[in-house]
Design a protein around this motif. Structure first.
Motif, PDB file in Angstrom:
ATOM      1  N   ARG A  63     -91.368  -3.992  -6.670  1.00  0.00           N
ATOM      2  CA  ARG A  63     -90.000  -3.662  -6.305  1.00  0.00           C
ATOM      3  C   ARG A  63     -89.383  -2.838  -7.425  1.00  0.00           C
ATOM      4  N   GLU A  66     -79.361  -1.952  -6.691  1.00  0.00           N
ATOM      5  CA  GLU A  66     -79.961  -2.634  -5.536  1.00  0.00           C
ATOM      6  C   GLU A  66     -81.484  -2.634  -5.678  1.00  0.00           C
ATOM      7  N   TRP A  67     -82.104  -3.776  -5.325  1.00  0.00           N
ATOM      8  CA  TRP A  67     -83.560  -3.875  -5.395  1.00  0.00           C
ATOM      9  C   TRP A  67     -84.183  -3.339  -4.106  1.00  0.00           C
ATOM     10  N   LYS A  68     -85.243  -2.545  -4.226  1.00  0.00           N
ATOM     11  CA  LYS A  68     -85.971  -1.985  -3.087  1.00  0.00           C
ATOM     12  C   LYS A  68     -87.431  -2.440  -3.176  1.00  0.00           C
ATOM     13  N   GLU A  69     -88.005  -2.877  -2.015  1.00  0.00           N
ATOM     14  CA  GLU A  69     -89.348  -3.457  -2.035  1.00  0.00           C
ATOM     15  C   GLU A  69     -90.366  -2.706  -1.196  1.00  0.00           C
ATOM     16  N   ASN A  99     -84.241 -15.740  -1.614  1.00  0.00           N
ATOM     17  CA  ASN A  99     -84.667 -14.355  -1.772  1.00  0.00           C
ATOM     18  C   ASN A  99     -83.554 -13.562  -2.440  1.00  0.00           C
ATOM     19  N   GLU A 100     -83.873 -12.852  -3.526  1.00  0.00           N
ATOM     20  CA  GLU A 100     -82.855 -12.137  -4.288  1.00  0.00           C
ATOM     21  C   GLU A 100     -82.157 -11.063  -3.466  1.00  0.00           C
ATOM     22  N   GLN A 101     -82.874 -10.470  -2.519  1.00  0.00           N
ATOM     23  CA  GLN A 101     -82.313  -9.367  -1.739  1.00  0.00           C
ATOM     24  C   GLN A 101     -81.460  -9.842  -0.564  1.00  0.00           C
ATOM     25  N   GLN A 130     -85.372  -1.092  -8.887  1.00  0.00           N
ATOM     26  CA  GLN A 130     -83.918  -1.110  -8.781  1.00  0.00           C
ATOM     27  C   GLN A 130     -83.387   0.317  -8.774  1.00  0.00           C
TER      28      GLN A 130
END
Length: 429
Positions: A371, A378-381, A94-96, A373
Motif C-alpha cells: 500500500r 490517504e492509503w491506496k492498496e 481496517n485502517e482504510q 499513501q
C-alpha cells in the motif's frame, strides 16, 4: 486482504494439511475458516504452526462430527465476538474502511434442523449494525438450478433459506470458477453436485468492498471445494522478466562446468554477448529445476478443471486419477524440499526447512509495495491506485513551479562549444 472458507472434512489426514500449506503459500489469506474439522484444539494448533500462522480460535468437534476453526495470519488482526457449533463471529479492523464483521458459518446438514440454522442467522443479524459478511458451508441452496443429479430439492427449503437471508439483509456475493461446491458418488448413477458453500453480505459491506470477489478453487482432498474471498480484486500485471542468479546453483556440481562451456563457446565475442549467453544457458538449466513441480501441479489443476464437468464413467475415472496425481505431487514436492534443505542448507539452516522459506518470504515482503499513501494522506492498496500515486508523484517532481521560463535581466547562460559538444555526444568507451 483475502479469506479462505472450507469444509475440510477432518484435519487428521496429512493430505488435508499438505493441501492447506499449498493454498496458503499461493493465496496468502489473512484468515482461514474451517468447518467439520473433526478435531480437538491441540490438533488445530498443530496445523496452525505447520502452515506458519500466528493463532487460532477453535470450537472442538463433538465426538466424530462437527468442529470449527478460525486461523489468522497476524496477531491482533481480529477480535472474537462469539462462537458455537454453528459459527465463529469476529470483527476486523481496517485502517482504510474501519471496522467490519465476518462470520464463518456452518449450517445443519440434517433436513429436520435446517430451520435451526436459519434462526441462528436471524439472531446473529440482530446483534450488530456493522457491515457484515457471512461465508461458509450453509448446507442449503437458494435456487433449484444449484443442484445437479439426485431428487429435486424441496421448494420449501429453497424458499425458507432465501426468506431468511432477506430478513437478515444478506445478499449473495456470487462466485467465479466451479458452479458446484460439493459432490458425492462421482461417476455413478447416484452422482450429485450442489452449491452448498457461498458468501453473503449486507449492502453496507458491499459498499465498503465494491470489488470483492469469491473464487471457488478447483480441487481439494475434501468433497467440498474451498472458497477464496478476495476483498480487492487482483488485476493481472505482466512482469518484465529479468535474469536472477540463484545462490543455490553454486551448490550444484554441474553449474561451474556449464559456465565454463558457455564461456569457451563464445570466445571472440564481446563481453556483454558472452554474459548474456551464459545467463540464457543458466536459466535453461536452473529454471527447469525450480519449475518442475510448479508446472506439473498447474497441469494437474488444468486437467481437473476440464474433467470436473464430465459425467460419464471414463471421465469420472480420469478425474479421480488426476486428483490422486495432484495430491501425490504435493507430497513429493514436500519431500523434495526437505531433501534439498538438508543437502544445501545444513550449515546455514541447521536442518530447519523453515529457515530458507522464511528468509525468502521476509525478503519478498520487504520488496513488495502493499500500500502507499498519496499527497492527501490517504492509503491506496490496489495495483491501479498504487500506480496512479507513483505516477502523480514523479510527474510533479520533475515539473517546475513559479517560473515562466524568462531569464532575469543581466543573467547570462554559458554556451556549449563545439569541442565540448563533441565530447558529450562521443561513444562511451
Amino acid at each position: 486482504m483475502s479469506l479462505i472458507a472450507w469444509n475440510c472434512r477432518g484435519l487428521g489426514s496429512p493430505r488435508t494439511v499438505r493441501f492447506l500449506r499449498e493454498i496458503t503459500q499461493q493465496i496468502k489469506p489473512s484468515f482461514i475458516f474451517l468447518s467439520e474439522t473433526l478435531a480437538k484444539k491441540s490438533r488445530v494448533i498443530e496445523v496452525c504452526k505447520t502452515i506458519n500462522y500466528a493463532g487460532c480460535w477453535v470450537v472442538e468437534s463433538q465426538g466424530q462430527s462437527g468442529g470449527l476453526a478460525l486461523i489468522w495470519k497476524n496477531e491482533g488482526s481480529c477480535t472474537l465476538r462469539e462462537s458455537n457449533t454453528h459459527f465463529i463471529d469476529f470483527e476486523v479492523e481496517n485502517e482504510q474502511v474501519g471496522r467490519w464483521r465476518y462470520t464463518g458459518f456452518y449450517g445443519c446438514p440434517e433436513w429436520g434442523r435446517k430451520r435451526e440454522s436459519w434462526n441462528v442467522l436471524r439472531t446473529l443479524a440482530e446483534k450488530s449494525n456493522l457491515p457484515w459478511c457471512v461465508i461458509g458451508d450453509f448446507n442449503n441452496l437458494m435456487y433449484a438450478n444449484e443442484k445437479r443429479g439426485g431428487p429435486e430439492y424441496p421448494r420449501s427449503m429453497l424458499t425458507g433459506f432465501v426468506e431468511t437471508l432477506m430478513e437478515c439483509n444478506l445478499m449473495d456475493l456470487g462466485f467465479t470458477g466451479e458452479r458446484y461446491t460439493w459432490e458425492k458418488s462421482r461417476g455413478t448413477s447416484h452422482w450429485v453436485q450442489e452449491r452448498l458453500d457461498r458468501g453473503v453480505a449486507t449492502q453496507a459491506w458491499s459498499d465498503l468492498f465494491p470489488d470483492a470477489e469469491i473464487k471457488v478453487l478447483e480441487v481439494a482432498p475434501s468433497d467440498h471445494l474451498p472458497l477464496n474471498l478476495q476483498l480487492n480484486r487482483q488485476v493481472y500485471m505482466p512482469k518484465a522478466k529479468r535474469f536472477r542468479f540463484e545462490n543455490v546453483w553454486i551448490k550444484e556440481k554441474d553449474c561451474l562446468q556449464l559456465i565454463k562451456n558457455s564461456w569457451a563457446s563464445t570466445e571472440g565475442e564481446t563481453i556483454m554477448s558472452r554474459i548474456q549467453l551464459c545467463c540464457i544457458k543458466l536459466e535453461e538449466w536452473g529454471g527447469g529445476v525450480k519449475q518442475e513441480f510448479r508446472d506439473k501441479l498447474a497441469n494437474c489443476k488444468k486437467r481437473l478443471r476440464q474433467l470436473r464437468t464430465r459425467r460419464d464413467m471414463q471421465g469420472a475415472i480420469m478425474y479421480k486419477t488426476a486428483r490422486w496425481e495432484y495430491l501425490n505431487l504435493l507430497e513429493k514436492q514436500e519431500i523434495y524440499w526437505k531433501q534439498r534443505a538438508k543437502q544445501f542448507w545444513l550449515r546455514e539452516g541447521d536442518q530447519n526447512t523453515r529457515f530458507f522459506h522464511k528468509y525468502a518470504a521476509t525478503r519478498k515482503r520487504a520488496n513488495t509495495i502493499q500500500r502507499i499513501q498519496n499527497s492527501e494522506g490517504e492509503w491506496k492498496e490496489t495495483i491501479g491506485e498504487i500506480q496512479d500515486v507513483i505516477t502523480e508523484y514523479f510527474s510533479g517532481l520533475f515539473q517546475s513551479e513559479g517560473n515562466d521560463g524568462d531569464l532575469s535581466q543581466g543573467e547570462k547562460v554559458k554556451e556549449v562549444t563545439d569541442e565540448e559538444n563533441e565530447g558529450l555526444i562521443a561513444e562511451v568507451t
